[in-house]
Enzyme design. Structure first.
Site, PDB file in Angstrom:
ATOM      1  CB  SER A 125      -0.928   0.005   1.217  1.00 30.25           C
ATOM      2  OG  SER A 125      -0.194  -0.149   2.413  1.00 30.25           O
ATOM      3  CG  ASP A 156      -2.603   5.017   8.374  1.00 29.44           C
ATOM      4  OD1 ASP A 156      -1.422   4.665   8.588  1.00 29.44           O
ATOM      5  OD2 ASP A 156      -3.181   4.811   7.289  1.00 29.44           O
ATOM      6  CG  HIS A 203      -1.030   4.146   4.405  1.00 31.89           C
ATOM      7  ND1 HIS A 203      -1.582   3.352   5.402  1.00 31.89           N
ATOM      8  CD2 HIS A 203      -0.706   3.299   3.399  1.00 31.89           C
ATOM      9  CE1 HIS A 203      -1.592   2.084   5.006  1.00 31.89           C
ATOM     10  NE2 HIS A 203      -1.063   2.022   3.798  1.00 31.89           N
TER      11      HIS A 203
END
Length: 605
Positions: free
Chosen positions: A321, A579, A582
């Site tokens: 990702s 998070d 990312h």
């Protein structure tokens, strides 16, 4: 005769009233006899002296007016001083008396005519007087409220909303940074790079000096490129030759001349996972930091120039990702140079693992292929891959690699999926990873993370050396993208939680480096495997150390969780939902792609 007598009686009353008022003028300290005896007459006098504004007051209506309240009753008998005159309804004295009398006297010539030929008059009723009185009361009330409001203390502020205070503090970051940093200087030259930015904030990164960044290659320049463009790129190649791109500093671009390279609102291809401003982040300072290499400059990013290099070619990002994060950045970087209707994005091609952005005018594609371990694993489903017990087949790469053939620019990564455990489950079977009824074989061995990582990269490197034509395909390997879960590593406050509410890069890095949890063993393994490759030269894009400083650039609580935006309650719980893996876009991955752009330009030139 009766009417005349009544008129004479009224005149006599007015005469007595004026005489008493004149006497009271000389003795103003006590309630006057006139005030006690003739206050009703004063009101009648005012009513009769303004025939065009207020009709004569009917006798039956007067008690209703003067006896409305106890206060006015007491005033009528002289027990109280007169109330504040909202409309100046006080006894008229001095010059005011004369003016009143003058207004009441009709012109001499007009009196006989009026007596002989009286004009028809409509008998005024109580409603007309009530309307006039109501108008006066409205005006008086307005004046009273205005004066009273000026004397009243301001209303107390309500209790502050803590979430609003947090947002306000976040929003102030831009203005604070703008006040600290001067506007970006004019375009830099190689001979004056250091001095041109001395007045800006510099964040240095100590790096080893053994990086092999001499640029070159066997490929030739793309056909159809203008001579002027070729000369420009050749000059940029000279600027980059011998330059250590990954040793340098972060410089805050207050004027926004070089960062960000695009606006969040300008790229319709971004997913909700990375659109931090749209998801509630209040400051955009994380977008304004640009990377300044030491001893050289990155070439200015030119989307059209990159598209010319990609004309009739394919660029593919392969990995997890984080590589998808970088792919979205690249799509946004190039799409701004493509007219509307000449660009499309197709997702979940080829069993869902492939996403393809196409620039039709250039017959070019920028693609992403999901393969978090590069080799086959039980996490290969591009949409349902949150597997706690991860298993890999470190010798099985053919299934994924079949999709990498014919690509001209391959960008690989694999890292974050290795961090769940210190040991990785590896299938023992050398054959296909699936056994029996389609499930994964239960025969596996627990292997140290670094050892398993090396074996996977050796499998990948063998395929690259055997299958890639270096004259047609350029291969890049992205170093590890760091996470930021430990505020104590960068001296965070006692109440700091992960990367939540971080608004500036790390500035206190020591010469020994940061310890934020990056597994540098895997970094060394990757560099070692790439150096062992003989046939195909793979460019190692070493983003790890410079990215470790960017604790401010993560999506944090402004992102998705299981496909849905975080609720306000979840955003208020960063310990659970932040998070810190990312990155927001625009943001740090744009710098990674700027490195790719520099290498592609140098190779093509």
């Amino acid at each position: 005769m009766k009417k005349k007598k009544n008129g004479m009686g009224a005149a006599a009353d007015r005469g007595r009233l004026l005489a008493l008022a004149h006497h009271d003028k000389l003795n103003p300290t006590k309630p006057s006899e006139a005030q006690r005896r003739f206050k009703p007459s004063i009101l009648l006098l005012l009513g009769s002296s303004l025939p065009r504004l207020v009709p004569p007051l009917p006798s039956s209506f007067l008690p209703v007016v003067i006896k409305q309240t106890e206060f006015h009753q007491r005033w009528l008998v002289g027990d109280l001083n007169p109330p504040p005159p909202p409309c100046h309804l006080l006894p008229i004295q001095g010059q005011g008396q004369m003016q009143m009398q003058q207004r009441r006297k009709p012109p001499p010539a007009a009196a006989p005519v009026a007596a002989k030929q009286p004009s028809p008059r409509r008998t005024p009723g109580p409603l007309s007087f009530a309307g006039a009185l109501l108008s006066l009361l409205v005006v008086a009330t307005f004046l009273y409220i205005n004066d009273h409001g000026n004397m009243m203390p301001p209303h107390a502020s309500p209790d502050p909303d803590l979430r609003l205070l947090q947002e306000a503090a976040h929003q102030k970051v831009n203005s604070i940074l703008l006040s600290r940093h001067a506007p970006a200087p004019p375009p830099r030259t190689n001979t004056n790079t250091s001095s041109s930015d001395q007045h800006l904030r510099l964040i240095n990164i100590p790096m080893s000096s053994d990086l092999d960044l001499e640029l070159g290659g066997n490929s030739t320049s793309s056909s159809g490129v203008e001579i002027q463009f070729e000369q420009q790129q050749q000059q940029e190649e000279k600027n980059l030759r011998g330059c250590e791109l990954y040793k340098g500093r972060w410089v805050y671009d207050a004027a926004g001349r070089e960062a960000p390279l695009y606006r969040e609102s300008e790229c319709g291809f971004l997913t909700e996972q990375v659109t931090c401003m749209r998801n509630g982040r209040r400051d955009d300072s994380y977008q304004r930091w640009r990377w300044q290499p030491e001893g050289c400059d990155l070439p200015s990013f030119d989307a059209r120039a990159l598209l010319e290099r990609l004309r009739n070619k394919r660029m593919m990002f392969v990995g997890d990702s984080l590589n998808r994060n970088q792919w979205e950045s690249m799509v946004c970087l190039v799409q701004s140079a493509i007219p509307y209707g000449q660009k499309t994005l197709t997702k979940f091609v080829n069993n869902g693992s492939l996403n393809v952005f196409r620039a039709h005018e250039y017959n070019a594609t920028v693609e992403f292929y999901w393969a978090p371990f590069l080799v086959q694993s039980n996490s290969d489903d591009p949409q349902v891959h949150s597997v706690r017990d991860r298993v890999i087949a470190w010798r099985s790469i053919a299934k994924h690699a079949a999709n990498w053939k014919g690509v001209h620019y391959l960008v690989f990564n694999t890292y974050i999926w290795w961090l769940n455990n210190f040991q990785i489950k590896v299938l023992k079977s050398r054959g296909a990873p699936f056994a029996g009824s389609g499930g994964w074989s239960s025969r596996y061995a627990l292997v140290d993370r670094a050892i398993a990582y090396r074996e996977v990269l050796k499998t990948w490197a063998k395929w690259v050396d055997r299958r890639i034509d270096p004259n047609k395909t350029h291969v890049f390997f992205m170093a590890m993208s760091p996470n930021h879960f430990m505020p104590e590593a960068w001296g965070g406050s006692a109440g700091a939680v992960k990367c939540a509410m971080e608004t500036q890069p790390i500035v206190n890095r020591t010469s020994g480096g940061l310890d934020i949890g990056t597994d540098w063993r895997l970094h060394g393994v990757a560099r070692g495997v790439l150096r062992s490759m003989r046939r195909v030269g793979v460019r190692f894009v070493d983003i790890t150390a410079l990215s470790e400083l960017r604790k401010d650039a993560h999506t944090s609580v402004h992102t998705l969780r299981q496909g849905k935006l975080l609720t306000p309650e979840q955003q208020a719980d960063p310990r659970t939902y932040a998070d810190c893996i990312h990155w927001c876009l625009p943001g740090l991955p744009d710098t990674w792609n700027h490195f790719l752009y520099a290498h592609i330009v140098a190779h093509a030139a």
